[in-house]
Design a protein around this motif. Structure first.
Motif, PDB file in Angstrom:
ATOM      1  N   GLY A 162       0.796  -1.226   0.000  1.00 45.39           N
ATOM      2  CA  GLY A 162       0.000   0.000   0.000  1.00 45.39           C
ATOM      3  C   GLY A 162       0.825   1.271   0.000  1.00 45.39           C
ATOM      4  O   GLY A 162       0.327   2.346   0.306  1.00 45.39           O
ATOM      5  N   LEU A 163       2.095   1.140  -0.362  1.00 41.12           N
ATOM      6  CA  LEU A 163       2.945   2.334  -0.383  1.00 41.12           C
ATOM      7  C   LEU A 163       2.987   2.996  -1.754  1.00 41.12           C
ATOM      8  O   LEU A 163       3.583   4.047  -1.928  1.00 41.12           O
ATOM      9  CB  LEU A 163       4.367   1.983   0.067  1.00 41.12           C
ATOM     10  CG  LEU A 163       4.470   1.609   1.545  1.00 41.12           C
ATOM     11  CD1 LEU A 163       5.874   1.151   1.891  1.00 41.12           C
ATOM     12  CD2 LEU A 163       4.077   2.785   2.415  1.00 41.12           C
ATOM     13  N   VAL A 164       2.376   2.326  -2.704  1.00 42.31           N
ATOM     14  CA  VAL A 164       2.210   2.975  -3.997  1.00 42.31           C
ATOM     15  C   VAL A 164       0.738   2.866  -4.336  1.00 42.31           C
ATOM     16  O   VAL A 164       0.113   1.845  -4.087  1.00 42.31           O
ATOM     17  CB  VAL A 164       3.136   2.337  -5.058  1.00 42.31           C
ATOM     18  CG1 VAL A 164       2.627   0.996  -5.517  1.00 42.31           C
ATOM     19  CG2 VAL A 164       3.318   3.246  -6.259  1.00 42.31           C
ATOM     20  N   TYR A 165       0.185   3.950  -4.801  1.00 39.35           N
ATOM     21  CA  TYR A 165      -1.244   3.939  -5.088  1.00 39.35           C
ATOM     22  C   TYR A 165      -1.546   4.741  -6.331  1.00 39.35           C
ATOM     23  O   TYR A 165      -0.772   5.599  -6.743  1.00 39.35           O
ATOM     24  CB  TYR A 165      -2.036   4.504  -3.897  1.00 39.35           C
ATOM     25  CG  TYR A 165      -1.718   5.958  -3.577  1.00 39.35           C
ATOM     26  CD1 TYR A 165      -2.460   6.986  -4.154  1.00 39.35           C
ATOM     27  CD2 TYR A 165      -0.675   6.294  -2.716  1.00 39.35           C
ATOM     28  CE1 TYR A 165      -2.172   8.315  -3.879  1.00 39.35           C
ATOM     29  CE2 TYR A 165      -0.374   7.624  -2.438  1.00 39.35           C
ATOM     30  CZ  TYR A 165      -1.132   8.631  -3.023  1.00 39.35           C
ATOM     31  OH  TYR A 165      -0.828   9.944  -2.757  1.00 39.35           O
ATOM     32  N   ARG A 166      -2.654   4.427  -6.929  1.00 38.20           N
ATOM     33  CA  ARG A 166      -3.130   5.139  -8.103  1.00 38.20           C
ATOM     34  C   ARG A 166      -4.069   6.216  -7.603  1.00 38.20           C
ATOM     35  O   ARG A 166      -4.986   5.934  -6.832  1.00 38.20           O
ATOM     36  CB  ARG A 166      -3.891   4.167  -9.000  1.00 38.20           C
ATOM     37  CG  ARG A 166      -4.474   4.775 -10.240  1.00 38.20           C
ATOM     38  CD  ARG A 166      -3.616   4.473 -11.438  1.00 38.20           C
ATOM     39  NE  ARG A 166      -4.112   5.137 -12.617  1.00 38.20           N
ATOM     40  CZ  ARG A 166      -3.337   5.484 -13.641  1.00 38.20           C
ATOM     41  NH1 ARG A 166      -2.062   5.224 -13.614  1.00 38.20           N
ATOM     42  NH2 ARG A 166      -3.849   6.079 -14.697  1.00 38.20           N
ATOM     43  N   GLY A 167      -3.853   7.448  -7.980  1.00 38.72           N
ATOM     44  CA  GLY A 167      -4.719   8.487  -7.450  1.00 38.72           C
ATOM     45  C   GLY A 167      -4.954   9.612  -8.447  1.00 38.72           C
ATOM     46  O   GLY A 167      -4.109   9.905  -9.284  1.00 38.72           O
ATOM     47  N   LEU A 168      -6.132  10.195  -8.331  1.00 34.19           N
ATOM     48  CA  LEU A 168      -6.443  11.372  -9.137  1.00 34.19           C
ATOM     49  C   LEU A 168      -6.025  12.581  -8.320  1.00 34.19           C
ATOM     50  O   LEU A 168      -6.544  12.805  -7.225  1.00 34.19           O
ATOM     51  CB  LEU A 168      -7.945  11.434  -9.424  1.00 34.19           C
ATOM     52  CG  LEU A 168      -8.424  12.675 -10.189  1.00 34.19           C
ATOM     53  CD1 LEU A 168      -7.883  12.686 -11.607  1.00 34.19           C
ATOM     54  CD2 LEU A 168      -9.945  12.765 -10.199  1.00 34.19           C
ATOM     55  N   ARG A 169      -5.076  13.307  -8.856  1.00 34.20           N
ATOM     56  CA  ARG A 169      -4.563  14.442  -8.095  1.00 34.20           C
ATOM     57  C   ARG A 169      -4.167  15.544  -9.054  1.00 34.20           C
ATOM     58  O   ARG A 169      -3.970  15.315 -10.249  1.00 34.20           O
ATOM     59  CB  ARG A 169      -3.315  14.000  -7.311  1.00 34.20           C
ATOM     60  CG  ARG A 169      -3.602  13.053  -6.171  1.00 34.20           C
ATOM     61  CD  ARG A 169      -3.427  13.758  -4.859  1.00 34.20           C
ATOM     62  NE  ARG A 169      -2.109  14.371  -4.813  1.00 34.20           N
ATOM     63  CZ  ARG A 169      -1.019  13.747  -4.380  1.00 34.20           C
ATOM     64  NH1 ARG A 169      -1.082  12.531  -3.920  1.00 34.20           N
ATOM     65  NH2 ARG A 169       0.137  14.370  -4.374  1.00 34.20           N
ATOM     66  N   VAL A 170      -4.025  16.727  -8.508  1.00 31.01           N
ATOM     67  CA  VAL A 170      -3.497  17.796  -9.342  1.00 31.01           C
ATOM     68  C   VAL A 170      -1.996  17.586  -9.459  1.00 31.01           C
ATOM     69  O   VAL A 170      -1.287  17.541  -8.455  1.00 31.01           O
ATOM     70  CB  VAL A 170      -3.806  19.178  -8.745  1.00 31.01           C
ATOM     71  CG1 VAL A 170      -3.060  20.267  -9.502  1.00 31.01           C
ATOM     72  CG2 VAL A 170      -5.301  19.438  -8.809  1.00 31.01           C
ATOM     73  N   VAL A 171      -1.515  17.397 -10.674  1.00 24.91           N
ATOM     74  CA  VAL A 171      -0.098  17.142 -10.879  1.00 24.91           C
ATOM     75  C   VAL A 171       0.525  18.276 -11.694  1.00 24.91           C
ATOM     76  O   VAL A 171      -0.177  19.072 -12.316  1.00 24.91           O
ATOM     77  CB  VAL A 171       0.135  15.796 -11.599  1.00 24.91           C
ATOM     78  CG1 VAL A 171      -0.368  14.641 -10.755  1.00 24.91           C
ATOM     79  CG2 VAL A 171      -0.529  15.791 -12.972  1.00 24.91           C
TER      80      VAL A 171
END
Length: 720
Positions: A162-171
């Motif tokens: 769980g240390l890498v995740y797919r996320g919708l974020r402002v990049v």
RNA sequence: GGCCGUUUAGCUCAGCUGGUUAGAGCACCCCGCUUACAUCGGGGAGGUCGGGGGUUCGAGUCCCUCAGCGGCCACCA
């Protein structure tokens, strides 16, 4: 022996000798303590520049420790340098009048691969010419199949924990390069702009709230106005709604402590799709997201009549409309920092995008104690503080890049909708091997993420990835733990020193620490030694436009590698920028010649068959004794300096002793005795001199080796 | 706004834990092609170690302060 030391006559010969004798090919040797440096892999997309010559710091440490009886390993390799190389390659394409759009993914990849392969060969030869004692038999490339396998294992381990995740974020997105970046790759520049204050009318017609912004165009995508909860001016407005000017959409006035009541009007427009701060506010208040700027840098259909405009056109149009309709209260000059693409300098657009993120906090928490307790030492010390400060500020790390060149992310998305297990992770799963079915629902309807890893994600694993792949001799093992158990790995890991430029302390060193600790459970290195930038003779940064770029190979051709190497060390300070000038190289060339001629002098004395005259041996004995004393003293200071990684001081000591004590003083005093072939004197001189050559060899490997071969007929590395 | 570095001879810079007349390279002046080296040797000129204050028997070196230059970081829209 010639009157002059001629590097050209010797360098190739000596390089070949080192290779044949395998002096620098490391083996597991339990009787010896290993001394290991992993070469920061140069980006395989060009030729060596003078900055690469700074590898000489590492060479000095390697050679010095070799003489000190350590089992040395200096491991070379090259970095595919994802985005960096892609940028160079695209430029080349443009020069040829072509575009990346003319080719499909596989063809493009192969083209870049060929390009890089050619560069790799060139760079290797250049590194050899600088005299670096690298173990070429173990050279690795970041795209080697076995390295990629280990990078995949790391990614999977991070994912599973769980240390890498797919996320919708402002990049951070560069609309010109068409890829996102991590926070560390954004460069900020001061820019003169305006601060606009805009009137947002309250829906109940009881007045308005004034909002200050530097990006008026994004108001079209506003979904709230935020004020500080403690701001008495606005307390009674919280919970009311306003009508978004030009759009008419109703949006709420909310309270959030991120708002600074002392800036602007104390009221902020919230545009979650185009600002990271706003995004976070939106998360807290469950605000909707309205994207109005697209990844091509133009207004999209949500931007109503502004659709198709570039950001700057968009801004002008919105401001003019606000003015026309009386919404604009004021327009003030304002200077602020704007994020730029570090490569092409295009203004970074904060855009909402789904990406892979590494959770930084748990990784950082393991790194910090090591630094604080000096389990990992940093030289110069001041960088420790800097690194710790950084670690505290890091946000989650976006490792997705929208470019073809790199390691493709081994993540797949199941296309089946409705299955519960799939939905938990939006259908995403990670697989080392090409999968045949979705692990959740067994469907074979899935597709691989198009993106590649941020280069620093793979180079952050470089110390253990290289040593693991070498340990398993290219065989792919099932888990990182299996690699860890291999004796080769256990012997050489952790490495001794990581030497690199301070400019990549955060981008690289911090990542290696985090990932090394995560994947292996041990620090990748015990010491970090940092060097500065190479500048021109006036301390100016080198740049093509200034025309002050120094080509290291040109200098090697002209004055020899020794001269260039020594010029990077002489009279400098480790960790500070180094000024380079041809004058300095000349001075060091002269020094190399001095070293040579001392040897020549002794050589001539040894081969002089002239009868010895009688001498005042008493005074000679005193001189020789003093010489030995002084030399012992030098030796101590020399190794003390090197133990503290003070490479300059060690060299300056050698320079002074060699030239001004040994040559100018002792040799002058002993001159007659040498010519008379006084065996005692000559034997003493030879002992001191050969030992001095070994001390000098790390700095000037060619002349020292050449003179030893001339006098002794064997390599310095074969002398005890 | 915060943090860090830097300010020493004409130029570019060393000076480690405070200690005898402050160093180097280059440039400059004078003399010397003497059998290791003219890519050299011998000699020489050149610095109130950014300013001010302090600690100390003693400071370029430690502390405070001011100033110039450089860098890094920060979501003040």
């Amino acid at each position: 022996m010639d009157k002059k030391f001629k590097p050209k006559d010797w360098e190739d010969k000596i390089i070949k000798l080192w290779e044949e004798k395998k002096y620098f090919q490391a083996k597991v040797n339990k009787d010896k303590e290993p001394f290991v440096i992993i070469l920061p892999p140069p980006n395989a997309n060009g030729s060596l520049h003078v900055g690469h010559a700074m590898y000489v710091y590492e060479d000095i440490l390697i050679r010095y420790n070799k003489f000190n009886g350590r089992e040395v390993l200096w491991l070379p390799g090259e970095d595919h340098a994802g985005f960096e190389t892609w940028y160079v390659f695209e430029k080349e394409l443009k020069k040829q009048g072509k575009s990346k759009l003319d080719f499909d993914r596989d063809v493009l990849y192969q083209m870049v691969y060929d390009f890089v392969n050619e560069k790799r060969g060139i760079m290797r030869n250049q590194l050899k010419r600088l005299g670096f004692a690298l173990d070429w038999s173990k050279s690795k490339f970041t795209l080697d199949e076995d390295i990629v396998h280990i990078v995949y294992l790391t990614f999977k381990k991070l994912f599973d924990q769980g240390l890498v995740y797919r996320g919708l974020r402002v990049v951070n997105f560069c609309v010109s390069c068409q890829t996102s970046f991590s926070d560390l790759e954004v460069e900020y520049q001061e820019e003169k702009s305006k601060l606009w204050t805009i009137k947002y009318l309250l829906s109940d017609k009881s007045g308005y709230i004034a909002v200050a912004t530097t990006r008026p165009e994004t108001m079209i995508g506003d979904t709230a106005v935020a004020v500080n909860p403690d701001d008495s001016r606005y307390k009674k407005l919280i919970g009311k709604t306003v009508k978004l000017p030009l759009v008419g959409r109703e949006i709420p006035i909310i309270a959030d402590s991120a708002v600074d009541p002392n800036f602007g009007t104390g009221a902020v427009k919230v545009t979650p799709a185009h600002s990271d701060v706003d995004w976070q506010i939106a998360q807290r208040h469950k605000l909707p997201l309205v994207q109005i700027i697209d990844f091509d840098g133009r207004a999209n259909e949500n931007a109503l009549s502004y659709k198709g405009l570039s950001v700057s056109e968009f801004r002008t149009a919105v401001v003019s409309d606000l003015k026309k309709k009386g919404y604009l209260i004021s327009e003030k000059d304002y200077t602020h920092r704007v994020g730029k693409c570090y490569k092409c300098k295009t203004t970074i657009e904060p855009l909402a995008k789904e990406q892979w993120f590494v959770k930084i906090k748990p990784l950082v928490d393991r790194v910090k104690p090591l630094l604080e307790k000096d389990k990992v030492k940093i030289y110069p010390k001041r960088f420790k503080t800097q690194l710790l400060n950084w670690l505290d500020k890091l946000y989650d790390w976006n490792i997705s890049r929208q470019i073809v060149w790199g390691i493709r992310i081994p993540a797949y998305q199941c296309q089946v909708k409705g299955n519960q297990e799939c939905q938990q992770k939006d259908g995403w799963f990670v697989s080392i091997e090409t999968p045949s079915q979705c692990p959740y629902c067994s469907s074979s309807d899935f597709s691989q993420d198009e993106d590649t890893f941020d280069t620093w994600f793979s180079s952050g694993q470089w110390p253990y990835a290289t040593l693991m792949s070498l340990a398993s001799e290219g065989k792919n093992l099932q888990s990182l733990d299996e690699y860890k158990r291999l004796s080769f790995f256990q012997y050489f890991y952790p490495t001794t020193v990581m030497e690199t430029g301070f400019d990549i302390l955060s981008r690289w060193v911090s990542r290696m620490l985090m990932l090394g600790l995560f994947s292996v459970g041990k620090t990748p290195f015990y010491n970090v030694l940092l060097h500065g930038l190479v500048r021109d003779q006036y301390g100016q940064k080198m740049s093509k436009s200034k025309g002050n770029v120094i080509d290291p190979l040109e200098l090697v051709d002209k004055y020899g590698a020794d001269a260039l190497r020594a010029a990077l060390i002489f009279n400098t300070k480790v960790g500070s920028d180094v000024n380079m000038s041809e004058d300095k190289v000349v001075a060091m060339r002269n020094f190399a010649n001095k070293v040579w001629n001392i040897g020549r002098f002794i050589y001539l004395g040894l081969n002089n068959d002239k009868e010895a005259d009688s001498f005042e041996t008493d005074s000679l004995d005193d001189i020789v004794e003093n010489l030995h004393k002084e030399f012992q003293d030098l030796k101590k200071k020399y190794s003390d300096s090197l133990k503290k990684y003070n490479l300059t001081m060690a060299f300056d000591l050698l320079y002074d002793f060699t030239w001004h004590r040994l040559a100018d003083y002792y040799l002058e005093k002993l001159k007659d005795a040498v010519w008379q072939g006084d065996e005692k004197v000559l034997a003493s001189l030879k002992t001191v001199y050969l030992s001095l050559l070994q001390m000098l060899n790390p700095y000037m490997p060619f002349v020292t080796e050449a003179v030893c071969l001339s006098i002794e007929n064997r390599s310095l590395y074969d002398i005890d």
